[in-house]
Write a protein that holds these residues in place. Structure first.
Motif, mmCIF file in Angstrom:
data_model
loop_
_atom_site.group_PDB
_atom_site.id
_atom_site.type_symbol
_atom_site.label_atom_id
_atom_site.label_comp_id
_atom_site.label_asym_id
_atom_site.label_seq_id
_atom_site.Cartn_x
_atom_site.Cartn_y
_atom_site.Cartn_z
ATOM 1 N N LEU A 157 0.817 -1.211 0.000
ATOM 2 C CA LEU A 157 0.000 0.000 0.000
ATOM 3 C C LEU A 157 0.853 1.263 0.000
ATOM 4 O O LEU A 157 0.476 2.279 -0.591
ATOM 5 C CB LEU A 157 -0.950 -0.005 1.200
ATOM 6 N N GLU A 158 2.013 1.223 0.643
ATOM 7 C CA GLU A 158 2.881 2.395 0.657
ATOM 8 C C GLU A 158 3.363 2.718 -0.759
ATOM 9 O O GLU A 158 3.456 3.892 -1.141
ATOM 10 C CB GLU A 158 4.061 2.177 1.596
ATOM 11 N N ALA A 159 3.658 1.671 -1.530
ATOM 12 C CA ALA A 159 4.073 1.881 -2.917
ATOM 13 C C ALA A 159 2.929 2.452 -3.736
ATOM 14 O O ALA A 159 3.136 3.327 -4.601
ATOM 15 C CB ALA A 159 4.561 0.565 -3.526
ATOM 16 N N LYS A 160 1.703 1.991 -3.483
ATOM 17 C CA LYS A 160 0.542 2.522 -4.208
ATOM 18 C C LYS A 160 0.277 3.972 -3.819
ATOM 19 O O LYS A 160 -0.153 4.774 -4.653
ATOM 20 C CB LYS A 160 -0.687 1.647 -3.934
ATOM 21 N N VAL A 161 0.541 4.309 -2.556
ATOM 22 C CA VAL A 161 0.403 5.703 -2.124
ATOM 23 C C VAL A 161 1.385 6.584 -2.888
ATOM 24 O O VAL A 161 1.040 7.674 -3.373
ATOM 25 C CB VAL A 161 0.632 5.826 -0.604
ATOM 26 N N ALA A 162 2.624 6.110 -3.008
ATOM 27 C CA ALA A 162 3.656 6.873 -3.721
ATOM 28 C C ALA A 162 3.287 7.086 -5.184
ATOM 29 O O ALA A 162 3.655 8.102 -5.789
ATOM 30 C CB ALA A 162 4.996 6.153 -3.616
ATOM 31 N N LEU A 163 2.540 6.147 -5.755
ATOM 32 C CA LEU A 163 2.122 6.246 -7.156
ATOM 33 C C LEU A 163 0.806 7.005 -7.312
ATOM 34 O O LEU A 163 0.316 7.175 -8.436
ATOM 35 C CB LEU A 163 1.969 4.836 -7.758
ATOM 36 N N GLY A 164 0.226 7.439 -6.199
ATOM 37 C CA GLY A 164 -1.031 8.166 -6.251
ATOM 38 C C GLY A 164 -2.233 7.279 -6.482
ATOM 39 O O GLY A 164 -3.303 7.754 -6.885
ATOM 40 N N GLN A 165 -2.084 5.974 -6.217
ATOM 41 C CA GLN A 165 -3.159 5.020 -6.466
ATOM 42 C C GLN A 165 -3.916 4.624 -5.191
ATOM 43 O O GLN A 165 -4.885 3.875 -5.257
ATOM 44 C CB GLN A 165 -2.583 3.765 -7.130
ATOM 45 N N PHE A 166 -3.439 5.110 -4.048
ATOM 46 C CA PHE A 166 -4.129 4.806 -2.790
ATOM 47 C C PHE A 166 -3.958 6.005 -1.869
ATOM 48 O O PHE A 166 -2.886 6.624 -1.796
ATOM 49 C CB PHE A 166 -3.543 3.552 -2.135
ATOM 50 N N ARG A 167 -5.025 6.324 -1.134
ATOM 51 C CA ARG A 167 -5.012 7.484 -0.241
ATOM 52 C C ARG A 167 -4.145 7.200 0.984
ATOM 53 O O ARG A 167 -4.327 6.180 1.664
ATOM 54 C CB ARG A 167 -6.431 7.832 0.201
ATOM 55 N N GLU A 168 -3.236 8.115 1.243
ATOM 56 C CA GLU A 168 -2.345 7.930 2.390
ATOM 57 C C GLU A 168 -3.111 7.972 3.707
ATOM 58 O O GLU A 168 -2.850 7.186 4.626
ATOM 59 C CB GLU A 168 -1.257 9.004 2.383
ATOM 60 N N ASP A 169 -4.083 8.901 3.807
ATOM 61 C CA ASP A 169 -4.841 9.009 5.052
ATOM 62 C C ASP A 169 -5.649 7.742 5.319
ATOM 63 O O ASP A 169 -5.778 7.297 6.460
ATOM 64 C CB ASP A 169 -5.749 10.247 5.055
ATOM 65 N N LEU A 170 -6.177 7.125 4.252
ATOM 66 C CA LEU A 170 -6.919 5.876 4.432
ATOM 67 C C LEU A 170 -5.977 4.745 4.834
ATOM 68 O O LEU A 170 -6.329 3.918 5.683
ATOM 69 C CB LEU A 170 -7.658 5.509 3.144
ATOM 70 N N MET A 171 -4.808 4.699 4.231
ATOM 71 C CA MET A 171 -3.847 3.652 4.586
ATOM 72 C C MET A 171 -3.548 3.678 6.079
ATOM 73 O O MET A 171 -3.529 2.634 6.745
ATOM 74 C CB MET A 171 -2.545 3.839 3.797
ATOM 75 N N TYR A 172 -3.341 4.879 6.625
ATOM 76 C CA TYR A 172 -3.040 4.972 8.052
ATOM 77 C C TYR A 172 -4.250 4.584 8.902
ATOM 78 O O TYR A 172 -4.101 4.002 9.984
ATOM 79 C CB TYR A 172 -2.576 6.389 8.403
ATOM 80 N N ARG A 173 -5.437 4.914 8.405
ATOM 81 C CA ARG A 173 -6.657 4.538 9.130
ATOM 82 C C ARG A 173 -6.829 3.016 9.183
ATOM 83 O O ARG A 173 -7.253 2.453 10.190
ATOM 84 C CB ARG A 173 -7.880 5.161 8.464
#
Length: 366
Positions: A157-173
Motif C-alpha cells: 500500500l505504501e508503494a501505491k500511495v507513492a504512485l497516487g493510487q491509494f489514499r495515504e490518510d486511508l492507509m493509516y486509518r
C-alpha cells in the motif's frame, strides 16, 4: 486448538504450530478484544481471510462477519454493494437494498483486496470510518453503523500511495494494527497439519474425493517445494493427488510427477530416499501378545495394524513414528558424514531442530 487461544471459546480455523504461525496467532490474540482497524498483509493464497474469521470470533461481537472482495466486483457496482441504494437510484435499482456495511451492524466487515478499491470509493470509505455513518446511493439520509473493520491485501500500500493510487490518510486509518500472514514457504513444517485439515474437509465436502494417503517420504517431499501459490496451491494439489492416486499410497516420486518436476532434486537427496525405501520392512513387528511393541521397519501392513487394534491390543503410534524419524535422521547423518548442517538441509529442518532430535534419539556418537 492452539495454546495461544486456550482461554477463548471458539474453534480456531488456523492450522499450524510453526514459529511464523504462532507469532501471527499471538498478534491476533493481542488485537482481537479491541475495536481497532486491522490490516492483514501477505501473499495471495496464504489464508488472509482466516485473520478476519479469528478476529471476529475472538472479539465477542454479536453481529455477523460480512466479507467483500473489492477486486471481484466491478467498479460501477462496488459502491452500491458496499453502501446500499434506494429504489430508482440507477437503472437496475428496482427496490431499496441494504449495503454490506449496514449488514455488518454489530459485527465485523472484512474488505479483501482493499488495494484494488477505486480512489473515489476510498474517500467515501474514509468518511464512514471517521463518522460511523453510511449514506445509500440515491439517498441523503445518513444511517449510523457500528462495525469492526478488517482489511486484507497482497499489495504494497505504501508503494501505491507513492504512485497516487491509494489514499495515504486511508492507509493509516486501515493499518492501526497490521498482521502479517506468512507464506507457506515460511511455514513448511505446518504442511502435515495442513494436509490433515484439508483431508478432513475433503471427506466432509461434496467433491466425492477420497483423501490421498502419503508415505513418510512423500510427506517429506511436500516440504521441499516452495509452494508459490501457498495454501491454496496445496489444497488444489491434494485434490489432484486424490484424483490420480485412486486410493493407492502416494510416494515421493509421485509427488514430483504431480508437481511437474518443479522440485529441484540433488543427487544426494535421491540417494537419501533410495536408502530409506531400502530399509527392511517387518510386517510382523507387532506382537499381538505384547501391548508395547518395538517397530523395526519403516512400514507396517494395514491388515496387521487392523488385526492388532481389533484384538484390543495397544498400537503405540508415537513409538512407531519416532522409530521412523530416528531411522531417517540416522541415515541422513551417515550420508552427510555427521555434518548436521547438510543433514538438516536434506530433511528440510533447522539445524537446531536436528540437534535436538540427535540428542532425543541418542545419536550423538554417529
Amino acid at each position: 486448538m492452539n495454546a495461544v487461544f486456550k482461554n477463548i471459546k471458539f474453534i480456531n480455523p488456523i492450522v499450524g504450530s510453526s514459529p511464523a504461525i504462532k507469532q501471527m496467532q499471538s498478534d491476533l490474540l493481542d488485537c482481537a478484544p479491541y475495536n481497532v482497524n486491522v490490516l492483514a498483509t501477505g501473499p495471495t493464497g496464504a489464508g488472509k481471510e482466516l485473520v478476519a474469521q479469528v478476529i471476529h470470533l475472538a472479539s465477542g461481537r454479536k453481529g455477523p462477519l460480512v466479507s467483500v472482495n473489492c477486486a471481484a466486483i466491478p467498479k460501477d457496482l462496488l459502491e452500491a454493494e458496499l453502501f446500499g441504494h434506494e429504489k430508482g437510484a440507477f437503472t437496475d435499482a428496482i427496490s431499496r437494498r441494504v449495503g454490506r456495511i449496514e449488514q455488518a451492524e454489530g459485527g465485523t466487515l472484512f474488505l479483501d483486496e482493499i488495494g484494488d478499491m477505486p480512489l473515489d470509493l476510498q474517500a467515501k470509505l474514509l468518511r464512514i470510518i471517521e463518522a460511523r455513518v453510511v449514506t445509500r446511493v440515491g439517498s441523503n439520509t445518513e444511517t449510523p453503523v457500528d462495525f469492526r473493520l478488517v482489511c486484507a491485501t497482497h499489495q504494497d500500500l505504501e508503494a501505491k500511495v507513492a504512485l497516487g493510487q491509494f489514499r495515504e490518510d486511508l492507509m493509516y486509518r486501515l493499518s492501526v494494527f497490521v498482521v502479517r500472514v506468512p507464506s507457506l514457504k515460511e511455514r513448511l513444517q505446518d504442511i502435515p497439519e495442513l494436509v490433515e485439515k484439508i483431508s478432513q474437509q475433503m471427506e466432509t465436502g461434496d467433491t466425492g474425493l477420497v483423501p490421498p494417503r502419503f508415505e513418510l517420504c512423500a510427506q517429506a517431499e511436500l516440504m521441499r517445494y516452495d509452494w508459490p501459490g501457498n495454501v491454496r496451491e496445496l489444497k488444489n494439489f491434494l485434490q489432484r493427488a486424490a484424483v490420480l492416486s485412486r486410493g493407492e499410497p502416494v510416494e515421493h516420486l509421485d509427488i514430483r510427477r504431480l508437481l511437474n518436476g518443479k522440485i529441484k532434486v540433488a543427487e544426494e537427496q535421491e540417494t537419501l530416499w533410495d536408502a530409506i525405501e531400502a530399509l527392511p520392512k517387518h510386517e510382523d513387528s507387532l506382537d499381538p501378545e505384547t501391548p508395547d511393541y518395538e517397530a523395526t521397519g519403516l512400514s507396517l501392513s494395514h491388515e496387521r495394524i487392523r488385526e492388532t487394534l481389533g484384538a484390543g491390543q495397544i498400537f503405540s503410534l508415537k513409538e512407531h513414528l519416532e522409530k521412523h524419524e530416528s531411522d531417517i535422521v540416522k541415515i541422513a547423518l551417515e550420508m552427510c558424514g555427521g555434518n548436521t548442517a547438510e543433514a538438516a538441509k536434506l530433511m528440510a529442518l533447522k539445524r537446531t531442530t536436528l540437534i535436538a532430535k540427535i540428542h532425543k534419539y541418542n545419536l550423538v556418537d554417529l
